[in-house]
Design a protein around this motif. Structure first.
Motif, mmCIF file in Angstrom:
data_model
loop_
_atom_site.group_PDB
_atom_site.id
_atom_site.type_symbol
_atom_site.label_atom_id
_atom_site.label_comp_id
_atom_site.label_asym_id
_atom_site.label_seq_id
_atom_site.Cartn_x
_atom_site.Cartn_y
_atom_site.Cartn_z
ATOM 1 N N ALA A 251 7.730 4.372 -0.185
ATOM 2 C CA ALA A 251 6.509 4.400 -1.008
ATOM 3 C C ALA A 251 5.989 2.969 -1.221
ATOM 4 C CB ALA A 251 6.791 5.077 -2.344
ATOM 5 N N LEU A 252 6.904 2.036 -1.462
ATOM 6 C CA LEU A 252 6.501 0.641 -1.653
ATOM 7 C C LEU A 252 5.879 0.069 -0.380
ATOM 8 C CD1 LEU A 252 9.621 -0.318 -3.727
ATOM 9 C CD2 LEU A 252 7.299 -0.970 -4.422
ATOM 10 N N GLU A 253 6.420 0.442 0.766
ATOM 11 C CA GLU A 253 5.849 -0.021 2.037
ATOM 12 C C GLU A 253 4.441 0.557 2.205
ATOM 13 O OE1 GLU A 253 8.076 1.169 5.499
ATOM 14 O OE2 GLU A 253 7.131 -0.337 6.791
ATOM 15 N N LEU A 258 -1.522 0.030 2.004
ATOM 16 C CA LEU A 258 -2.787 0.412 1.358
ATOM 17 C C LEU A 258 -3.503 -0.797 0.762
ATOM 18 C CD1 LEU A 258 -1.813 3.741 -0.491
ATOM 19 C CD2 LEU A 258 -3.262 3.518 1.549
ATOM 20 N N ILE A 259 -2.740 -1.691 0.137
ATOM 21 C CA ILE A 259 -3.376 -2.881 -0.440
ATOM 22 C C ILE A 259 -4.034 -3.700 0.670
ATOM 23 C CG2 ILE A 259 -3.047 -5.018 -1.767
ATOM 24 C CD1 ILE A 259 -0.578 -3.711 -3.049
ATOM 25 N N GLN A 260 -3.331 -3.820 1.776
ATOM 26 C CA GLN A 260 -3.868 -4.558 2.918
ATOM 27 C C GLN A 260 -5.160 -3.891 3.419
ATOM 28 O OE1 GLN A 260 -1.070 -4.786 6.290
ATOM 29 N NE2 GLN A 260 -1.187 -6.995 6.114
ATOM 30 N N TYR A 261 -5.136 -2.572 3.455
ATOM 31 C CA TYR A 261 -6.305 -1.809 3.890
ATOM 32 C C TYR A 261 -7.479 -2.068 2.958
ATOM 33 C CZ TYR A 261 -9.078 2.371 5.071
ATOM 34 O OH TYR A 261 -10.084 3.235 5.428
ATOM 35 N N THR A 262 -7.220 -2.077 1.643
ATOM 36 C CA THR A 262 -8.317 -2.260 0.692
ATOM 37 C C THR A 262 -8.811 -3.703 0.690
ATOM 38 O OG1 THR A 262 -6.835 -2.771 -1.157
ATOM 39 C CG2 THR A 262 -7.449 -0.461 -0.844
ATOM 40 N N LEU A 281 5.031 2.693 -9.646
ATOM 41 C CA LEU A 281 5.762 3.948 -9.864
ATOM 42 C C LEU A 281 7.091 4.007 -9.099
ATOM 43 C CD1 LEU A 281 4.810 6.185 -11.730
ATOM 44 C CD2 LEU A 281 3.782 7.338 -9.766
ATOM 45 N N PRO A 282 7.089 3.714 -7.797
ATOM 46 C CA PRO A 282 8.377 3.775 -7.066
ATOM 47 C C PRO A 282 9.391 2.784 -7.626
ATOM 48 C CG PRO A 282 6.537 3.605 -5.532
ATOM 49 C CD PRO A 282 5.961 3.423 -6.897
ATOM 50 N N CYS A 319 13.021 -5.488 0.978
ATOM 51 C CA CYS A 319 12.005 -6.243 1.733
ATOM 52 C C CYS A 319 10.612 -5.710 1.419
ATOM 53 C CB CYS A 319 12.261 -6.115 3.240
ATOM 54 S SG CYS A 319 13.746 -6.953 3.794
ATOM 55 N N GLU A 320 10.469 -4.389 1.433
ATOM 56 C CA GLU A 320 9.156 -3.797 1.184
ATOM 57 C C GLU A 320 8.699 -4.090 -0.242
ATOM 58 O OE1 GLU A 320 7.848 -3.058 3.792
ATOM 59 O OE2 GLU A 320 9.591 -2.647 5.041
ATOM 60 N N ALA A 321 9.637 -4.050 -1.179
ATOM 61 C CA ALA A 321 9.289 -4.306 -2.582
ATOM 62 C C ALA A 321 8.797 -5.742 -2.756
ATOM 63 C CB ALA A 321 10.494 -4.038 -3.480
#
Lengths: 404, 404
Positions: A251-253, A258-262, A281-282, A319-321
């Motif tokens: 979910a964090l990844e 999504l942030i990159q997309y926005t 949330l995650p 790493c994703e976090a």
């Protein structure tokens, strides 16, 4: 310590760590005889299995090229040559023709490149595309870029039109569902294939990108209180363990994708959703309040997950976090997001890196003890650690360059 | 305490435990609406997932019938009816016809019996046969016995003639190998199908039985110093992790299958091999000297296994160890084998049973803490615990009856 000093110190640590990790894989992973990369690498760098996992071959090619292309200190012939050799191995051996005139990639190859295993999913192909597209950017090889795009068309066909080419039997009780991994990977590929490539390509993949985002957002469930890993095709909760499964790292990844997309689309509402639902949330659900670190799997209703490794602390969710919190902070400048980043940093850097032999351990017990001590294995290669360090270093550079 | 008193006390504990475990599954696992058994059962008996795993359906039918048929206190209508209902569910839903005119069993069904997943292995079929044969013994249904035998012929065809009906693609790097599970399961089925059934059937399966034994013995490697889980078809060590893998619980289970085989065949040399190589050796390698208990997986050269759960303590290897050591002692009367039995007893009974809600936990950390707290899951059903308690109770009865 001031916030800026803390960021500077962190940047330094991350940059040094990236150098060390790159050195480890340059030193131990290259198969100079048969091409491609060894990925089953023990604590001290010794190869303990010669199988070549296609996900990891593709990821290593991508990562080498990305470092070569975008960071001066990695713009070295040694890295380029290794990436090209990996690409050659992949093109020669990873693709297998199937009866139906489609190309399927193997999941695992022998050292010499003979197929050992094929998965009935799209992920080997995803990492093949990632490798080919990024490699075409450093070599200028247009054929290779075309090949990546052709494989992408096939993926889209499997996902959105007809999955039968994947070879999965259609079973009456196996209702098609929307797993988080598929739209995440496709969104990642859209970003890869279009980055800096001009309006025509951006246009070509625009609809797919927004489809992926919609699919990802379907995973927000329970009136916005949870991200679930698997939902039905129309976005409802599925019954049983599969439906209740949470994978906080995943979910964090998705959150930072999504942030990159926005950041490109400028959609502020979506950015808010990405941060609150896919980053905060995650973390809230997934962080182990007793021992620290992120759980691998959780059940949203508090049942015990059936995955034996559910309570282990794996390197990649951390790493994703790190990327997710730092990127979220960078976009919003909300101090609580930076605090979380430092908290995850603290756990990560005090548990995963191996001060003795370099690189990171991948698998800890719930309590934080090293449970598996190898540096590379069937699912751990040259990817999550360097990608995280690379992303964080770049974001920190930006933050520090614009610190006033 | 004298040895006899200790055996008597142990028999009492085991017999009480068996009663409790049977009660647990009678109480919580029956699906009176759709038939078959729930096997995903939480700590307190609550069903947390309704999927029906075919291995576990077949095993539960077998176990109920075996208890009903051979132990007076379980010769109860309630148990017979449950077994019959499970058999009906299996016959109705587990078998799927395939394109090639063969019968394949599903791996997993929905609550109502729709196929969710099929494995490209023989094990669902194995447990289907086990169930049908044992059920035919309590019901006297000859059709059912015939069905078990027909399915058995198909299994033999897949294993010894042509595996293509299993649906696995032939890949150039995927060299056929001899995994321990296949000859073990076939040997178990030979014993099941022939037990007390007269010379004609014994004759029919005699060659297969001795083929299985030969296949199992091929797993003795390193000049007799180790049991390896996977070997080549001609009995040589395989390269890499797959070749070096040890599964002590599986070896111990093979051990008591072999001892049981030699009890009928009277082959003393084979019995010695079974005990020294398949009982003593896996214990020596597999027992955790620091925390007690048997590791799940090990690498014979001391590399870290790639299975994330390698160091966990699972219930079933301990069940197999109990049966193996007690049976080995019963055949040889060597006191060191009885000591090992008591040692495994001590660990098992102080770690796995749940005094609060009944039944056993299945999955502990290396240190012995409960890691997954459910009583049943996709791979834990009404099988290893009751089979172990049942076998041990019977062997202890024999030992105590002949104690002079």
């Amino acid at each position: 310590m001031s916030a800026v000093m803390k960021l500077e110190e962190c940047r330094k640590q991350i940059s040094t760590e990236l150098d060390n990790v790159v050195d480890f894989w340059l030193k131990y992973s290259h198969d100079t005889e048969y091409g491609g990369f060894f990925t089953c690498i023990g604590r001290d760098g010794k190869v303990y299995d010669e199988l070549k996992y296609v996900w990891l071959q593709g990821r290593q090619v991508w990562m080498y090229c990305r470092l070569y292309r975008t960071m001066d200190r990695f713009h070295k012939p040694e890295i380029l040559e290794a990436a090209k050799a990996g690409g050659t191995f992949l093109r020669k051996f990873a693709r297998m023709s199937t009866s139906s005139d489609q190309w399927k990639c193997a999941f695992c190859l022998t050292r010499e490149g003979k197929a050992v295993k094929v998965q009935r999913t799209i992920f080997s192909e995803c990492f093949y595309i990632l490798a080919m597209d990024e490699l075409s950017r450093v070599t200028g090889d247009k054929d290779m870029q075309l090949e990546a795009e052709q494989m992408m068309q096939q993926l889209i066909h499997w996902v959105r039109v007809d999955p039968s080419g994947l070879g999965r039997p259609q079973l009456p009780g196996d209702i098609p569902s929307n797993g988080m991994a598929v739209p995440m990977m496709l969104l990642c590929l859209v970003q890869q294939l279009t980055e800096g490539r001009g309006e025509e390509l951006v246009q070509k993949y625009r609809e797919l990108g927004s489809w992926c985002v919609k699919q990802i957002l379907q995973h927000i469930q329970r009136d916005g209180a949870a991200i679930l890993e698997n939902v039905s095709l129309d976005g409802a909760e599925l019954p049983g363990c599969q439906g209740r499964l949470q994978n906080p790292g995943h979910a964090l990844e998705a959150g930072w994708f999504l942030i990159q997309y926005t950041a490109e689309s400028g959609d502020e509402e979506l950015q808010k959703t990405a941060i609150s639902k896919f980053v905060e949330l995650p973390y809230q659900h997934g962080w182990d309040k007793e021992h620290g670190g992120l759980f691998y799997f959780l059940d949203v209703d508090g049942h015990c997950p059936t995955q034996l490794e559910w309570s282990m602390k794996l390197w990649w969710p951390h790493c994703e976090a790190l990327v997710a919190f730092l990127m979220a902070y960078s976009e919003t400048k909300k101090p609580e997001l930076l605090e979380r980043f430092f908290q995850v940093c603290e756990y990560t850097f005090s548990h995963f890196p191996d001060a003795e032999s370099g690189e990171w351990f991948g698998y800890l017990t719930q309590e934080g003890k090293v449970a598996l001590d190898f540096k590379g294995g069937p699912f751990k290669g040259f990817f999550h650690v360097p990608r995280c360090l690379y992303m964080c270093e770049r974001i920190l550079d930006d933050l520090l360059a614009n610190k006033d």
